[in-house]
Write a protein that holds these residues in place. Structure first.
Motif: not given
Length: 355
Positions: A175, A230, A235, A239, A242
């Protein structure tokens, strides 16, 4: 005695690891020193700052050397402190996975390419809207793109590790790029940094991710880039966004493939006929090797598991030391009790006393 020896061994292992990584971090300490001196001289002498800083209008002239000097000058002590923190503590974390040459190469490419992209953007804005502020009045200085590169590489190395845990939620290393962009934008609105710093963070994040995703060579294998799931472009966002970001990234990637800039991931095909004739899963047709990106992803997960295992082992050693000390105290107390219980007591005779 055993507990003391274990503690000494633990201290020796920590010092040995510090010395081994200390030689690898010397170039970054030199960058920190030059940057601190350059910022102090910029605050003392405005002419020194004007001599070494970079403006987009001077990029396509005869002053290309400003690309190399502009990262080491500046007036903002907040950006300088974050730069020192990134190069000091971020590099200590990354040096476990990447070599010094790889880190320096990534930082250099991100810093130089970010300055060039922002300069081209200033020319485009001037051509479209006749706005010359970004072209002539803005100075590109400091190492904000390198800060973005450090954050992206930390995300690539330890995406699922927790940075901060609270009752409202968890912040992981994956993040950090988005949080850095948001915090820099808020800081520019408050007036803590110039408005060009969020642009450098955003552009530096995108450029460093592009290099690490598609162009960065692997040190031990013949692999270009990092195709692991990932580390996908989607990413970098929350979320909830996405799925939409995945559609955008696929459209852009297909366009780049058609232009010949990127290449598609190679897919291994299995001949079903040869499988049936060869006897099933034990046939040579089934002996396919994993993809290069999958091997790299599994190696990264293995390294992460080793780091977590080392932390648990250290905790268990400390608990074992405390447990041994408690056991020693407990062993001493029963001996005293036994000695007291075995001590001779006066014999009481049942015969009547002699008169």
């Amino acid at each position: 005695m055993k507990a003391i020896l274990e503690r000494i061994q633990k201290i020796v292992e920590e010092e040995r690891g510090t010395l081994m990584n200390g030689g690898k971090t010397v170039p970054f300490k030199i960058l920190i020193g030059i940057s601190v001196v350059g910022h102090l001289l910029s605050l003392i002498s405005p002419s020194f700052f004007q001599l070494l800083t970079l403006s987009p209008s001077s990029l396509f002239g005869v002053q290309l050397w400003r690309l190399l000097t502009s990262p080491f000058v500046g007036h903002n002590l907040l950006v300088l402190s974050i730069t020192v923190f990134s190069l000091q503590f971020g590099v200590r974390l990354l040096i476990q996975e990447y070599s010094t040459l790889h880190l320096l190469k990534t930082f250099f490419i991100t810093q130089i390419s970010c300055s060039i992209v922002l300069s081209i953007l200033s020319y485009i804005l001037y051509a479209l809207f006749s706005s010359s502020y970004l072209l002539y009045d803005v100075s590109l200085c400091g190492m904000a793109p390198i800060i973005a590169a450090v954050i992206v590489m930390v995300k690539q190395f330890l995406p699922d590790s927790i940075v901060w845990d609270s009752g409202m939620g968890r912040i992981k290393y994956t993040h950090l790029p988005l949080n850095a962009c948001l915090l820099s934008f808020i800081a520019s609105l408050i007036g803590l940094v110039r408005f060009v710093v969020p642009l450098e963070i955003v552009v530096g994040t995108q450029l460093s991710w592009t290099y690490l995703r598609f162009l960065s060579p692997h040190e031990t294998e013949a692999v270009i880039g990092d195709p692991s799931d990932h580390f996908a472009w989607a990413t970098l966002f929350p979320s909830a966004f996405r799925p939409f970001c995945t559609l955008i990234s696929k459209a852009v990637f297909r366009s780049l493939v058609k232009c010949g800039i990127c290449k598609r991931k190679q897919i291994r095909h299995v001949d079903v006929t040869s499988l049936l004739s060869g006897g099933g899963p034990s046939s040579p047709a089934m002996r396919t090797l994993p993809m290069e990106g999958e091997r790299k992803d599994s190696e990264r997960r293995r390294q992460k598991a080793l780091v977590e295992l080392n932390k648990r082992l250290k905790q268990q050693k400390e608990e074992k030391i405390d447990w041994d000390e408690d056991e020693e105290e407990r062993e001493e107390t029963p001996e005293k009790v036994v000695s007291q219980s075995v001590s001779p007591s006066p014999i009481i005779s049942s015969d009547p006393p002699v008169a």
